[in-house]
Motif scaffolding. Sequence first.
Motif, PDB file in Angstrom:
ATOM      1  N   UNK A 141       0.877  -1.258   0.004  1.00  0.00           N
ATOM      2  CA  UNK A 141       0.038   0.083  -0.030  1.00  0.00           C
ATOM      3  C   UNK A 141       0.780   1.330  -0.023  1.00  0.00           C
ATOM      4  N   UNK A 142       0.467   2.135   0.985  1.00  0.00           N
ATOM      5  CA  UNK A 142       0.809   3.670   0.688  1.00  0.00           C
ATOM      6  C   UNK A 142       2.308   3.622   1.184  1.00  0.00           C
ATOM      7  N   UNK A 143       3.211   4.717   0.799  1.00  0.00           N
ATOM      8  CA  UNK A 143       4.449   4.942   0.721  1.00  0.00           C
ATOM      9  C   UNK A 143       4.936   4.917   2.249  1.00  0.00           C
ATOM     10  N   UNK A 144       3.777   5.721   3.207  1.00  0.00           N
ATOM     11  CA  UNK A 144       4.157   5.940   4.410  1.00  0.00           C
ATOM     12  C   UNK A 144       4.334   4.411   5.326  1.00  0.00           C
ATOM     13  N   UNK A 145       3.821   3.420   4.664  1.00  0.00           N
ATOM     14  CA  UNK A 145       3.801   2.154   5.557  1.00  0.00           C
ATOM     15  C   UNK A 145       5.180   1.504   5.847  1.00  0.00           C
ATOM     16  N   UNK A 146       6.246   1.827   4.587  1.00  0.00           N
ATOM     17  CA  UNK A 146       7.413   1.117   4.447  1.00  0.00           C
ATOM     18  C   UNK A 146       8.345   1.320   5.535  1.00  0.00           C
ATOM     19  N   UNK A 147       8.870   2.456   5.739  1.00  0.00           N
ATOM     20  CA  UNK A 147       9.951   2.712   6.657  1.00  0.00           C
ATOM     21  C   UNK A 147       9.541   2.797   8.075  1.00  0.00           C
ATOM     22  N   UNK A 148       8.279   3.014   8.008  1.00  0.00           N
ATOM     23  CA  UNK A 148       7.509   3.058   9.451  1.00  0.00           C
ATOM     24  C   UNK A 148       7.696   1.489  10.083  1.00  0.00           C
ATOM     25  N   UNK A 149       7.211   0.523   8.962  1.00  0.00           N
ATOM     26  CA  UNK A 149       7.234  -0.746   9.583  1.00  0.00           C
ATOM     27  C   UNK A 149       8.696  -1.207   9.946  1.00  0.00           C
ATOM     28  N   UNK A 150       9.448  -0.914   8.844  1.00  0.00           N
ATOM     29  CA  UNK A 150      10.941  -1.804   8.928  1.00  0.00           C
ATOM     30  C   UNK A 150      11.277  -1.243  10.365  1.00  0.00           C
ATOM     31  N   UNK A 151      10.999   0.276  10.829  1.00  0.00           N
ATOM     32  CA  UNK A 151      11.666   0.527  11.980  1.00  0.00           C
ATOM     33  C   UNK A 151      11.265   0.007  13.131  1.00  0.00           C
ATOM     34  N   UNK A 152       9.988  -0.899  13.174  1.00  0.00           N
ATOM     35  CA  UNK A 152       9.439  -1.480  14.239  1.00  0.00           C
ATOM     36  C   UNK A 152       9.463  -3.022  14.069  1.00  0.00           C
ATOM     37  N   UNK A 153      10.096  -3.487  12.851  1.00  0.00           N
ATOM     38  CA  UNK A 153      10.055  -4.870  12.656  1.00  0.00           C
ATOM     39  C   UNK A 153      11.059  -5.873  13.852  1.00  0.00           C
ATOM     40  N   UNK A 154      12.044  -5.174  13.835  1.00  0.00           N
ATOM     41  CA  UNK A 154      13.292  -5.917  14.900  1.00  0.00           C
ATOM     42  C   UNK A 154      12.668  -5.976  16.175  1.00  0.00           C
ATOM     43  N   UNK A 155      11.902  -5.374  16.643  1.00  0.00           N
ATOM     44  CA  UNK A 155      11.372  -5.227  17.885  1.00  0.00           C
ATOM     45  C   UNK A 155      10.169  -6.306  17.930  1.00  0.00           C
ATOM     46  N   UNK A 156       9.354  -6.285  17.100  1.00  0.00           N
ATOM     47  CA  UNK A 156       8.018  -7.012  16.866  1.00  0.00           C
ATOM     48  C   UNK A 156       8.165  -8.458  16.714  1.00  0.00           C
ATOM     49  N   UNK A 157       9.195  -8.735  15.844  1.00  0.00           N
ATOM     50  CA  UNK A 157       9.397  -9.955  15.429  1.00  0.00           C
ATOM     51  C   UNK A 157      10.123 -11.012  16.261  1.00  0.00           C
ATOM     52  N   UNK A 158       9.391 -12.331  16.327  1.00  0.00           N
ATOM     53  CA  UNK A 158      10.052 -13.335  16.946  1.00  0.00           C
ATOM     54  C   UNK A 158      11.443 -13.742  16.504  1.00  0.00           C
ATOM     55  N   UNK A 159      12.263 -14.516  17.106  1.00  0.00           N
ATOM     56  CA  UNK A 159      13.639 -15.097  16.649  1.00  0.00           C
ATOM     57  C   UNK A 159      13.320 -15.805  15.247  1.00  0.00           C
ATOM     58  N   UNK A 160      13.785 -15.274  14.235  1.00  0.00           N
ATOM     59  CA  UNK A 160      13.502 -16.048  13.015  1.00  0.00           C
ATOM     60  C   UNK A 160      12.444 -15.711  12.212  1.00  0.00           C
ATOM     61  N   UNK A 161      11.901 -14.578  12.625  1.00  0.00           N
ATOM     62  CA  UNK A 161      10.558 -13.831  11.915  1.00  0.00           C
ATOM     63  C   UNK A 161      11.254 -12.985  10.969  1.00  0.00           C
ATOM     64  N   UNK A 162      10.090 -12.639   9.947  1.00  0.00           N
ATOM     65  CA  UNK A 162      10.718 -12.139   8.727  1.00  0.00           C
ATOM     66  C   UNK A 162       9.507 -10.952   8.599  1.00  0.00           C
ATOM     67  N   UNK A 163      10.024  -9.960   7.442  1.00  0.00           N
ATOM     68  CA  UNK A 163       9.150  -9.060   7.172  1.00  0.00           C
ATOM     69  C   UNK A 163       9.333  -8.887   5.735  1.00  0.00           C
TER      70      UNK A 163
END
Length: 223
Positions: A141-163
């Motif tokens: 979707x929207x451009x605003x989704x991308x970097x904002x999600x990447x910045x949170x992904x390492x915190x949100x994901x379990x070990x071995x998780x992916x974005x």
Amino acid sequence: MNKTSYTNLSKAWEFTESYALDEQRAYLQEVRSKVEAQGHEQGSAAQARFLRMLVGLTNARSVILVGTAAAVETIEIIDAMHGSGQLTVVDSSSDGAAVIRSIFNDLDNVSDTRMRVVNATAGVFLPRLNAEDYDLIVVTGDASNYTATFQQSSRLLKQGGATIFTDMMGFAAPDSSGGLLNPVDREPKTLELRSLLNLVENDEHTESALIPVGTGMLLTTHQ
């Protein structure tokens, strides 16, 4: 690779997309047509099918989908979860969120997957979620989704998780002028995608792969 090879790759990409679209179930084709008639363009059929396979292969049971009326992806992910787990959809568009809620209502009697839809931006909602609680994050979707999600992904994901970031070529953006293939395309989503690629490349704790599925996908994991 020579010119003929690149021409064949282009034709193969077109064939793959046509094949995936033809193979979509009747229900999915109906949803795609209905939602697009409401003004919400749907993503690549091959991309949605790949996401379904990925959820199944990784046995993901806690998934976040950040998107804008991403109806086809929603259905494919739910199907891959086989009536278990939870899918959280974050949609910054009120119209898009309404579309996804209607899909959840339709599927409520045939799937035990827990579902929630949040009408909010990724940058506002994702920081509220529990850390290390998710197997997979899918971004559309929207451009605003991308970097904002990447910045949170390492915190949100379990070990071995992916974005998984979709439409990484930027072809699906309504204002696209060629996306990443056009060096002079300065549209908002194209600029965001270039910035994200640079951010990922320079993050020493992130492994990534850019692949030509659909309109391009970027797979990332964190060490």
